[in-house]
Design a protein around this motif. Structure first.
Motif, PDB file in Angstrom:
ATOM      1  N   THR A  47       0.839  -1.191   0.000  1.00 40.52           N
ATOM      2  CA  THR A  47       0.000   0.000   0.000  1.00 40.52           C
ATOM      3  C   THR A  47       0.875   1.243   0.000  1.00 40.52           C
ATOM      4  O   THR A  47       1.958   1.237   0.587  1.00 40.52           O
ATOM      5  N   LYS A  48       0.421   2.289  -0.689  1.00 41.06           N
ATOM      6  CA  LYS A  48       1.187   3.540  -0.748  1.00 41.06           C
ATOM      7  C   LYS A  48       0.624   4.534   0.254  1.00 41.06           C
ATOM      8  O   LYS A  48      -0.586   4.619   0.435  1.00 41.06           O
ATOM      9  N   VAL A  49       1.523   5.291   0.860  1.00 44.90           N
ATOM     10  CA  VAL A  49       1.139   6.308   1.839  1.00 44.90           C
ATOM     11  C   VAL A  49       1.915   7.586   1.556  1.00 44.90           C
ATOM     12  O   VAL A  49       3.127   7.548   1.370  1.00 44.90           O
ATOM     13  N   ASP A  50       1.215   8.709   1.519  1.00 42.94           N
ATOM     14  CA  ASP A  50       1.834  10.027   1.427  1.00 42.94           C
ATOM     15  C   ASP A  50       1.835  10.631   2.823  1.00 42.94           C
ATOM     16  O   ASP A  50       0.803  10.596   3.493  1.00 42.94           O
ATOM     17  N   TYR A  51       2.963  11.179   3.231  1.00 42.61           N
ATOM     18  CA  TYR A  51       3.033  11.860   4.533  1.00 42.61           C
ATOM     19  C   TYR A  51       3.571  13.264   4.293  1.00 42.61           C
ATOM     20  O   TYR A  51       4.603  13.436   3.670  1.00 42.61           O
TER      21      TYR A  51
END
Length: 110
Positions: free
Chosen positions: A102-106
């Motif tokens: 899964t991709k996550v932007d922070y």
């Protein structure tokens, strides 16, 4: 505005399934936040980091990688460390709980 105060920090899940029958893992971004690194605060560093996490069927992070850097090593490391410690809701493949990426932007912002 006091620059030592942490401004708006947001983590958002980027849902991009590899297959139509695959649902990526997810987590509660409100409960899972990283602490702004002190050196980054002092240097007024800001940016967004995009990461990928391999999440097990039990919701634990098994592997992680940085897809796009914020431009600052300390911010990237802090985001990966914090999100890796979060408990995820496992993803599914063909309706069955499975190991998924899964991709996550922070976003780090002062």
């Amino acid at each position: 505005m006091n620059k030592r105060l942490i401004g708006f920090i947001a983590a958002s899940l980027v849902s991009s399934a590899t297959f139509a029958s695959e649902v990526p893992a997810s987590f509660d971004a409100k409960k899972c936040k990283a602490e702004y690194p002190k050196a980054s605060l002092l240097n007024e560093e800001q940016g967004a980091v995009t990461m990928s996490f391999l999440v097990s069927p039990s919701g634990d992070v098994m592997d992680s990688k940085i897809e796009k850097s914020s431009g600052f090593k300390n911010l990237d490391k802090a985001a990966v460390k914090a999100i890796s410690a979060c408990k995820f809701k496992p993803g599914t493949k063909d309706g069955v709980v499975a190991q998924t990426w899964t991709k996550v932007d922070y976003v780090w912002s002062l």
